[in-house]
Design a protein around this motif. Structure first.
Motif, PDB file in Angstrom:
ATOM      1  N   ALA A   1       5.382  10.761   2.433  1.00 25.36           N
ATOM      2  CA  ALA A   1       5.248  10.190   3.594  1.00 25.36           C
ATOM      3  C   ALA A   1       5.087  11.440   4.663  1.00 25.36           C
ATOM      4  O   ALA A   1       4.239  11.415   5.526  1.00 25.36           O
ATOM      5  N   GLN A   2       5.773  12.273   4.540  1.00 30.19           N
ATOM      6  CA  GLN A   2       5.847  13.738   5.462  1.00 30.19           C
ATOM      7  C   GLN A   2       4.632  14.256   5.214  1.00 30.19           C
ATOM      8  O   GLN A   2       3.972  14.800   6.252  1.00 30.19           O
ATOM      9  N   ALA A   3       4.126  14.579   4.137  1.00 27.76           N
ATOM     10  CA  ALA A   3       2.748  15.273   3.686  1.00 27.76           C
ATOM     11  C   ALA A   3       1.703  14.594   4.389  1.00 27.76           C
ATOM     12  O   ALA A   3       0.681  14.908   4.944  1.00 27.76           O
ATOM     13  N   GLY A   4       1.809  12.984   3.889  1.00 27.38           N
ATOM     14  CA  GLY A   4       0.641  12.248   4.662  1.00 27.38           C
ATOM     15  C   GLY A   4       0.774  12.242   6.249  1.00 27.38           C
ATOM     16  O   GLY A   4      -0.434  12.436   6.737  1.00 27.38           O
TER      17      GLY A   4
ATOM     18  N   ALA B   1     -11.450   9.264   8.989  1.00 27.70           N
ATOM     19  CA  ALA B   1     -10.808   9.566   7.932  1.00 27.70           C
ATOM     20  C   ALA B   1      -9.749   8.528   7.573  1.00 27.70           C
ATOM     21  O   ALA B   1      -9.490   7.552   8.543  1.00 27.70           O
ATOM     22  N   VAL B   2      -9.320   8.439   6.529  1.00 21.88           N
ATOM     23  CA  VAL B   2      -8.375   7.634   5.973  1.00 21.88           C
ATOM     24  C   VAL B   2      -7.087   8.323   5.287  1.00 21.88           C
ATOM     25  O   VAL B   2      -7.373   9.340   4.484  1.00 21.88           O
ATOM     26  N   VAL B   3      -5.674   7.969   5.683  1.00 25.08           N
ATOM     27  CA  VAL B   3      -4.541   8.576   5.091  1.00 25.08           C
ATOM     28  C   VAL B   3      -3.734   7.308   4.549  1.00 25.08           C
ATOM     29  O   VAL B   3      -3.354   6.501   5.380  1.00 25.08           O
ATOM     30  N   GLN B   4      -3.777   7.021   3.383  1.00 21.40           N
ATOM     31  CA  GLN B   4      -2.973   6.330   2.646  1.00 21.40           C
ATOM     32  C   GLN B   4      -1.500   6.479   2.406  1.00 21.40           C
ATOM     33  O   GLN B   4      -1.236   7.550   1.700  1.00 21.40           O
ATOM     34  N   PHE B   5      -0.374   6.007   3.086  1.00 22.07           N
ATOM     35  CA  PHE B   5       0.946   6.267   2.932  1.00 22.07           C
ATOM     36  C   PHE B   5       1.660   5.681   1.750  1.00 22.07           C
ATOM     37  O   PHE B   5       2.418   6.290   1.199  1.00 22.07           O
ATOM     38  N   ILE B   6       1.166   4.551   1.387  1.00 24.46           N
ATOM     39  CA  ILE B   6       2.004   3.932   0.163  1.00 24.46           C
ATOM     40  C   ILE B   6       0.866   3.810  -0.878  1.00 24.46           C
ATOM     41  O   ILE B   6       1.524   3.932  -2.209  1.00 24.46           O
ATOM     42  N   LYS B   7      -0.116   2.927  -0.921  1.00 23.30           N
ATOM     43  CA  LYS B   7      -1.010   2.822  -2.044  1.00 23.30           C
ATOM     44  C   LYS B   7      -1.701   3.954  -2.555  1.00 23.30           C
ATOM     45  O   LYS B   7      -2.673   3.580  -3.204  1.00 23.30           O
ATOM     46  N   GLY B   8      -1.247   5.082  -2.483  1.00 23.39           N
ATOM     47  CA  GLY B   8      -2.477   6.131  -2.722  1.00 23.39           C
ATOM     48  C   GLY B   8      -2.426   6.360  -4.151  1.00 23.39           C
ATOM     49  O   GLY B   8      -3.289   6.890  -4.714  1.00 23.39           O
TER      50      GLY B   8
END
Length: 209
Positions: free
Chosen positions: A117-120, A69-76
């Protein structure tokens, strides 16, 4: 005359003996490396290649049939090549979660950045807790930590106490906090020697995104 034409039989014998000694030493060392565990991996530093390396490991997982899995925090908010590839061709093995809304200077809204960020992080915790997922890439999470959008101590405690034993977690982004570096199993710092941006070259498809 090529270099190979200048190799004498004595040269070849010495080389073979030297390589045999190296192989024996390497084999002895490898016999002591039998453990396996889920690793916490950090890619940080000012140089290019942190996310690229993380996505390279995601592709390795996919090639081995390992759910990831990938979670992108900034470049979403970006339409990146890796996002297109993974969501279009490998969605059955890799779940992709673009949670960020762009760099902080683009949103200019700190409360929104913190909420994203918190949702990520909430999504990341769900994915990491799932023992079926073998690797979770937290892309640019170090930036969210550096700006104080997430609490480094909370992240370290979660990875220490709740990460399944065989799950790999990769954290990318410059400015990784010392607490994160201190608990990681593998840390790589990318050092910038030269970057085309400084010469007026913009970010380009296939290189940066």
């Amino acid at each position: 005359m090529s270099d190979t034409d200048q190799i004498t039989p004595d040269d070849q014998t010495r080389h073979a003996q030297k390589m045999a000694k190296k192989k024996a030493a390497r084999d002895r060392m490898m016999q002591t490396k039998t453990g396996e565990k889920g690793l916490v991996i950090v890619h940080t530093g000012s140089g290019k290649g942190k996310s690229s390396s993380g996505f390279g490991m995601i592709m390795r997982c996919i090639a081995h049939g390992m759910p990831c899995a990938v979670v992108q925090f900034i470049k979403g908010a970006w339409d990146t090549g890796e996002r297109r590839l993974l969501t279009t061709h490998f969605a059955d093995l890799c779940s992709f979660h673009a949670m960020g809304e762009g760099f902080t200077w683009e949103t200019q809204d700190k409360s929104r950045d913190i909420a994203a960020a918190q949702a990520g992080w909430d999504r990341a915790k769900e994915l990491i807790r799932d023992p079926q997922i073998r690797m979770v890439l937290l892309d640019e999470v170090n930036i969210a930590l550096r700006y104080g959008y997430l609490d480094a101590a909370e992240l370290v405690a979660f990875l220490t106490d709740e990460k399944p034993p065989m799950t790999h977690v990769v954290l990318t982004g410059r400015g990784a906090p010392e607490a994160v570096i201190g608990m990681a199993d593998l840390v790589t710092e990318m050092t910038m020697i030269r970057h085309p941006f400084k010469a007026g070259i913009k970010a380009q498809a296939g290189v940066e995104f």
